[in-house]
Design a protein around this motif. Structure first.
Motif, mmCIF file in Angstrom:
data_model
loop_
_atom_site.group_PDB
_atom_site.id
_atom_site.type_symbol
_atom_site.label_atom_id
_atom_site.label_comp_id
_atom_site.label_asym_id
_atom_site.label_seq_id
_atom_site.Cartn_x
_atom_site.Cartn_y
_atom_site.Cartn_z
ATOM 1 N N LEU A 80 0.835 -1.202 0.000
ATOM 2 C CA LEU A 80 0.000 0.000 0.000
ATOM 3 C C LEU A 80 0.871 1.253 0.000
ATOM 4 O O LEU A 80 0.619 2.210 -0.740
ATOM 5 N N SER A 81 1.919 1.234 0.817
ATOM 6 C CA SER A 81 2.822 2.383 0.921
ATOM 7 C C SER A 81 3.696 2.517 -0.316
ATOM 8 O O SER A 81 3.914 3.630 -0.821
ATOM 9 N N LEU A 82 4.210 1.387 -0.825
ATOM 10 C CA LEU A 82 5.085 1.430 -2.003
ATOM 11 C C LEU A 82 4.357 1.978 -3.225
ATOM 12 O O LEU A 82 4.861 2.868 -3.918
ATOM 13 N N PHE A 83 3.157 1.465 -3.492
ATOM 14 C CA PHE A 83 2.417 1.919 -4.667
ATOM 15 C C PHE A 83 1.748 3.274 -4.427
ATOM 16 O O PHE A 83 1.562 4.043 -5.367
ATOM 17 N N GLY A 84 1.415 3.552 -3.186
ATOM 18 C CA GLY A 84 0.839 4.855 -2.861
ATOM 19 C C GLY A 84 1.834 5.988 -2.989
ATOM 20 O O GLY A 84 1.463 7.165 -3.076
ATOM 21 N N ALA A 85 3.128 5.648 -3.014
ATOM 22 C CA ALA A 85 4.181 6.656 -3.157
ATOM 23 C C ALA A 85 4.369 7.098 -4.610
ATOM 24 O O ALA A 85 4.995 8.132 -4.866
ATOM 25 N N LEU A 86 3.838 6.326 -5.554
ATOM 26 C CA LEU A 86 4.060 6.617 -6.976
ATOM 27 C C LEU A 86 3.611 8.020 -7.392
ATOM 28 O O LEU A 86 4.347 8.707 -8.122
ATOM 29 N N PRO A 87 2.420 8.496 -6.978
ATOM 30 C CA PRO A 87 2.006 9.847 -7.406
ATOM 31 C C PRO A 87 2.965 10.946 -6.966
ATOM 32 O O PRO A 87 3.157 11.923 -7.695
ATOM 33 N N PHE A 88 3.569 10.799 -5.790
ATOM 34 C CA PHE A 88 4.533 11.801 -5.328
ATOM 35 C C PHE A 88 5.723 11.874 -6.291
ATOM 36 O O PHE A 88 6.220 12.961 -6.599
ATOM 37 N N MET A 89 6.169 10.705 -6.753
ATOM 38 C CA MET A 89 7.298 10.668 -7.676
ATOM 39 C C MET A 89 6.901 11.191 -9.056
ATOM 40 O O MET A 89 7.617 12.001 -9.653
ATOM 41 N N PHE A 90 5.757 10.755 -9.565
ATOM 42 C CA PHE A 90 5.329 11.175 -10.891
ATOM 43 C C PHE A 90 5.004 12.666 -10.951
ATOM 44 O O PHE A 90 5.121 13.292 -12.003
ATOM 45 N N CYS A 91 4.582 13.229 -9.792
ATOM 46 C CA CYS A 91 4.298 14.672 -9.736
ATOM 47 C C CYS A 91 5.574 15.495 -9.536
ATOM 48 O O CYS A 91 5.554 16.714 -9.689
ATOM 49 N N GLY A 92 6.654 14.816 -9.130
ATOM 50 C CA GLY A 92 7.906 15.520 -8.883
ATOM 51 C C GLY A 92 7.917 16.313 -7.594
ATOM 52 O O GLY A 92 8.691 17.267 -7.441
ATOM 53 N N THR A 93 7.085 15.914 -6.631
ATOM 54 C CA THR A 93 7.004 16.657 -5.368
ATOM 55 C C THR A 93 8.036 16.196 -4.343
ATOM 56 O O THR A 93 8.253 16.873 -3.342
ATOM 57 N N THR A 94 8.656 15.032 -4.573
ATOM 58 C CA THR A 94 9.701 14.537 -3.674
ATOM 59 C C THR A 94 10.991 14.326 -4.452
ATOM 60 O O THR A 94 10.970 14.030 -5.646
ATOM 61 N N ALA A 95 12.113 14.457 -3.743
ATOM 62 C CA ALA A 95 13.425 14.372 -4.384
ATOM 63 C C ALA A 95 13.813 12.942 -4.733
ATOM 64 O O ALA A 95 14.564 12.704 -5.672
ATOM 65 N N ASN A 96 13.301 11.980 -3.976
ATOM 66 C CA ASN A 96 13.653 10.575 -4.208
ATOM 67 C C ASN A 96 12.512 9.683 -3.737
ATOM 68 O O ASN A 96 11.566 10.152 -3.082
ATOM 69 N N PHE A 97 12.608 8.396 -4.068
ATOM 70 C CA PHE A 97 11.516 7.472 -3.752
ATOM 71 C C PHE A 97 11.388 7.234 -2.247
ATOM 72 O O PHE A 97 10.276 7.022 -1.740
ATOM 73 N N VAL A 98 12.500 7.263 -1.504
ATOM 74 C CA VAL A 98 12.434 7.042 -0.053
ATOM 75 C C VAL A 98 11.622 8.142 0.616
ATOM 76 O O VAL A 98 10.823 7.879 1.521
ATOM 77 N N ASP A 99 11.800 9.390 0.171
ATOM 78 C CA ASP A 99 10.991 10.487 0.710
ATOM 79 C C ASP A 99 9.508 10.260 0.409
ATOM 80 O O ASP A 99 8.640 10.487 1.264
ATOM 81 N N ALA A 100 9.213 9.824 -0.814
ATOM 82 C CA ALA A 100 7.823 9.544 -1.194
ATOM 83 C C ALA A 100 7.256 8.400 -0.360
ATOM 84 O O ALA A 100 6.098 8.449 0.091
ATOM 85 N N LEU A 101 8.067 7.364 -0.144
ATOM 86 C CA LEU A 101 7.636 6.222 0.666
ATOM 87 C C LEU A 101 7.393 6.643 2.101
ATOM 88 O O LEU A 101 6.397 6.236 2.718
ATOM 89 N N PHE A 102 8.299 7.457 2.655
ATOM 90 C CA PHE A 102 8.143 7.951 4.030
ATOM 91 C C PHE A 102 6.826 8.705 4.171
ATOM 92 O O PHE A 102 6.055 8.471 5.113
ATOM 93 N N GLU A 103 6.551 9.611 3.233
ATOM 94 C CA GLU A 103 5.336 10.429 3.300
ATOM 95 C C GLU A 103 4.084 9.566 3.186
ATOM 96 O O GLU A 103 3.104 9.764 3.906
ATOM 97 N N THR A 104 4.125 8.589 2.278
ATOM 98 C CA THR A 104 2.961 7.726 2.064
ATOM 99 C C THR A 104 2.724 6.802 3.249
ATOM 100 O O THR A 104 1.579 6.628 3.697
ATOM 101 N N ALA A 105 3.795 6.192 3.759
ATOM 102 C CA ALA A 105 3.667 5.328 4.932
ATOM 103 C C ALA A 105 3.163 6.136 6.124
ATOM 104 O O ALA A 105 2.332 5.657 6.903
ATOM 105 N N SER A 106 3.638 7.366 6.243
ATOM 106 C CA SER A 106 3.175 8.248 7.312
ATOM 107 C C SER A 106 1.685 8.529 7.185
ATOM 108 O O SER A 106 0.966 8.636 8.174
ATOM 109 N N GLY A 107 1.218 8.630 5.931
ATOM 110 C CA GLY A 107 -0.206 8.872 5.701
ATOM 111 C C GLY A 107 -1.058 7.665 6.026
ATOM 112 O O GLY A 107 -1.997 7.740 6.812
ATOM 113 N N PHE A 108 -0.724 6.518 5.439
ATOM 114 C CA PHE A 108 -1.528 5.314 5.650
ATOM 115 C C PHE A 108 -1.500 4.844 7.107
ATOM 116 O O PHE A 108 -2.497 4.320 7.605
#
Length: 479
Positions: A80-108
């Motif tokens: 859920l966290s890994l795939f939920g992080a994809l929009p952050f990366m595709f939107c370019g709002t995070t510098a790397n995938f770990v940041d996107a994963l952190f934000e998504t895991a924090s959300g879920f």
């Protein structure tokens, strides 16, 4: 191990996650954010494609035992966290995938810790997704799926027990699917009530729905850079009330609806309200000289205590600047947390009660060694297995906390920052103190530390054991 059933269930999870992307996609259309719309559309298609491949062939054996239940829940939250992080990366709002994963895991996981230094410049669709992940994760995504799909050949209780917070989980009605529907109906109704109340108070619909999602899931992702400080006093009071509402066991609301008020207002609820009242009183007295009136001090104290004990993480004030007594009280309520069966995190009040009563029993046994004294709550004896599991959880909690603390010290930050960062993530709270206080964020942590804290968020949300089971070789052995 029923691997095919695990794959089948995870496939449905990804299909549902693809459906979850529809809300931020709608938001992107409303606000004409075409780049964000494309990011969420691609993410949805990826989830839908992989999910469809996993559910294409239904397993012959649909039985789910305890082992499969724990594995399904753990892998579900990771995927859920890994795939939920994809929009952050595709939107370019995070510098790397770990940041996107952190934000998504924090959300879920409804933690609310963030790597964004400021959020007001983010696309509205991303803000909606951040808040919506709180609402999805608050009650449990697999509980949501079980409300609509028959999984596990009628043995879904293993999944519900693994995903639901608290030392003891029981069915409200004979069928797990009906239990899931009841829980989500109450959850949805309370979310709607809060949204309407906030609209009446003067919030825009976008602000109200985001705030309601974040409060209902006790997550705390804000849509303003100052979290909740710039909202009106009335709106702060409304959110204070609802943070406490969502911190109470949802079984109590079901019992109250059935007019079983005595059972609804049980020992855990009474203890929770007593702790909240005492904490608010102490903090108010301690900070009142810093404010213009006792009423203003009471409002900020009530909001901060409710925010941290519910593990929501909203803030109206930078409590890192408050006196040491107030900060100590806030750290203590971080660890206590909400009631079992709520959307809140922490150790849970029910566990604290059992640990405290066990402590009293040990003293009594030392004085009267020949007498047998059982632990009881609401005049009902607590099963020995429950006491054992609580003691095991406490030992595991301390061990994971200590190892995590040691690992993130490699970043060479101060003890208060490291200690409260681990406390904030493993208890699913959001803000800590010092460099991770309510006016700061987790952006400057190293990639390694962010991965450790991401693990803490997921493990803390699942109450440790489901995640730790993945690392046991016995889990994967065929019987």
């Amino acid at each position: 191990m029923n691997y095919r059933m695990i794959k089948h269930t995870l496939g449905w999870l990804l299909i549902f996650e693809a459906a979850f992307f529809l809300l931020p996609m709608l938001t992107a259309v409303i606000y004409a954010e075409w780049d964000a719309l494309f990011a969420f559309l691609i993410s949805a298609l990826i989830c839908l494609g992989i999910g469809w491949l996993c559910v294409l062939k239904k397993p012959e054996k649909t039985t789910i035992y305890a082992r499969e239940g724990f594995v399904i829940v753990s892998l579900s939250w990771i995927l859920l966290s890994l795939f939920g992080a994809l929009p952050f990366m595709f939107c370019g709002t995070t510098a790397n995938f770990v940041d996107a994963l952190f934000e998504t895991a924090s959300g879920f996981t409804t933690t609310g810790s963030s790597i964004f230094r400021e959020v007001e410049s983010l696309p509205k669709a991303i803000l909606m997704w951040r808040s919506f992940t709180h609402w999805i994760g608050g009650m449990g995504v697999l509980v949501f799926i079980m409300a609509f799909l028959p999984l596990g050949g009628g043995q879904n209780m293993h999944i519900m027990r693994a995903e639901s917070p608290g030392p003891e989980v029981s069915k409200l009605v004979p069928k797990v699917k009906q239990t899931a529907l009841i829980l989500y109906s109450i959850y949805f109704a309370l979310t709607v009530i809060q949204t309407v109340t906030l609209l009446i108070s003067g919030m825009s619909f976008f602000e109200a729905i985001n705030t309601a999602f974040a409060t209902a899931g006790t997550g705390g992702f804000g849509i303003r850079n100052d979290s909740f400080a710039s909202f009106s006093a009335v709106q702060q009071i409304i959110v204070t009330i609802f943070m406490l509402v969502f911190s109470i066991n949802f079984n109590s609301y079901y019992l109250a609806l059935r007019l079983k008020f005595k059972d609804a207002f049980n020992a855990e609820v009474r203890a929770f309200l007593l702790i909240v009242t005492a904490a608010i009183a102490i903090v108010t007295i301690n900070i009142h000289q810093s404010y213009g009136s006792v009423g203003e001090a009471l409002r900020h104290a009530a909001f901060s205590v409710s925010s941290l004990i519910s593990t929501t993480g909203f803030a109206t004030e930078n409590f890192d600047l408050w006196p040491a007594l107030s900060k100590t009280v806030l750290v203590l309520v971080m660890f206590i947390g909400a009631c079992a069966g709520s959307t809140g995190g922490g150790m849970k009040v029910s566990r604290i009660l059992i640990i405290f009563k066990g402590f009293i029993r040990e003293i009594y046994t030392l004085i009267h060694p020949k007498q047998v004294k059982k632990i009881s709550i609401d005049k009902r004896p607590v099963d020995r297995e429950v006491v054992r599991s609580v003691n095991a959880y406490l030992a595991c909690y301390i061990l994971v906390f200590a190892i995590s603390l040691l690992l993130i010290t490699l970043d060479n930050r101060d003890l208060v920052t490291n200690f409260t960062a681990v406390a904030a993530t493993i208890n699913n709270i959001g803000p800590g103190l010092s460099e991770v206080g309510p006016a700061a964020n987790f952006a400057d942590f190293s990639i390694f530390s962010k991965l450790v804290l991401t693990f803490n968020m997921i493990a803390g949300r699942l109450e440790l054991f489901p995640m730790l089971i993945l690392f046991s070789p016995a889990t994967w052995k065929k019987k």
